[in-house]
Write a protein that holds these residues in place. Structure first.
Motif, PDB file in Angstrom:
ATOM      1  N   ARG A  67       9.381  48.536  -5.707  1.00  0.00           N
ATOM      2  CA  ARG A  67       9.138  46.744  -6.404  1.00  0.00           C
ATOM      3  C   ARG A  67       9.536  45.600  -4.938  1.00  0.00           C
ATOM      4  NH1 ARG A  67       8.663  41.464  -6.956  1.00  0.00           N
ATOM      5  NH2 ARG A  67       7.655  41.010  -8.754  1.00  0.00           N
ATOM      6  N   GLU A  79       8.939  37.489 -15.169  1.00  0.00           N
ATOM      7  CA  GLU A  79       8.334  38.417 -14.830  1.00  0.00           C
ATOM      8  C   GLU A  79       8.627  39.176 -14.249  1.00  0.00           C
ATOM      9  OE1 GLU A  79       4.830  38.560 -16.452  1.00  0.00           O
ATOM     10  OE2 GLU A  79       5.764  37.413 -17.586  1.00  0.00           O
ATOM     11  N   LYS A  82      10.587  41.562 -15.638  1.00  0.00           N
ATOM     12  CA  LYS A  82       9.193  42.608 -17.208  1.00  0.00           C
ATOM     13  C   LYS A  82       8.829  43.742 -16.377  1.00  0.00           C
ATOM     14  CE  LYS A  82       6.832  40.101 -19.998  1.00  0.00           C
ATOM     15  NZ  LYS A  82       5.685  38.858 -20.615  1.00  0.00           N
ATOM     16  N   GLN A  83       8.755  43.508 -14.976  1.00  0.00           N
ATOM     17  CA  GLN A  83       8.211  44.455 -14.351  1.00  0.00           C
ATOM     18  C   GLN A  83       9.450  45.521 -14.838  1.00  0.00           C
ATOM     19  OE1 GLN A  83       6.600  42.325 -11.290  1.00  0.00           O
ATOM     20  NE2 GLN A  83       5.076  41.874 -12.258  1.00  0.00           N
TER      21      GLN A  83
END
Length: 132
Positions: A67, A79, A82-83
């Motif tokens: 990521r 966010e 959450k990802q």
């Protein structure tokens, strides 16, 4: 059982763990204990520390690396958490495993501001920590 702690400070983050790895069929029956490093540093910017099954920790560290390397350290902090949670839960489900076997803390700066997330053991959901 691993102890992982993260503290968000005004100018950075402190992450610490114990240094013992145990092997055995259950937490109650330990057959081997050896020293190990439980904090991974990704590209000198991201700290990841996990508690739980070593294989799941390795999988989560790899998810964080991918990521980070694909998108850099950007995005709204909640966010991002959450990802990372969603990616790990999908990874666990790919091997018929539900959350409940790993918890983690992840720390890195976004726009020069330090952030710290805790991913709980029960659901592996992110909690964005506040300075204090």
């Amino acid at each position: 059982m691993t102890t992982v702690i993260g503290v968000l400070c005004s100018d950075g983050v402190v992450v610490g763990t114990d240094s013992a790895a145990t092997f055995g069929p259950t937490p109650a029956i330990r057959t081997i204990e050896q020293p190990t490093v439980k904090i991974d540093i990704v590209d000198d910017r991201v700290l990841v520390a996990c508690s739980g099954a070593v294989g799941l920790s390795q999988r989560f560290v790899e998810i964080v690396k991918e990521r980070h390397r694909a998108r850099g350290v950007t995005g709204a902090p909640l966010e991002v958490g959450k990802q990372l949670s969603g990616l790990m839960i999908r990874d666990m489900l790919s091997t018929q495993l539900k959350p409940g076997y790993i918890s983690a803390v992840v720390a890195f700066p976004i726009d020069h501001v330090p952030y710290l997330w805790e991913f709980d053991l029960a659901l592996f959901q992110p909690e964005l920590k506040e300075e204090g």
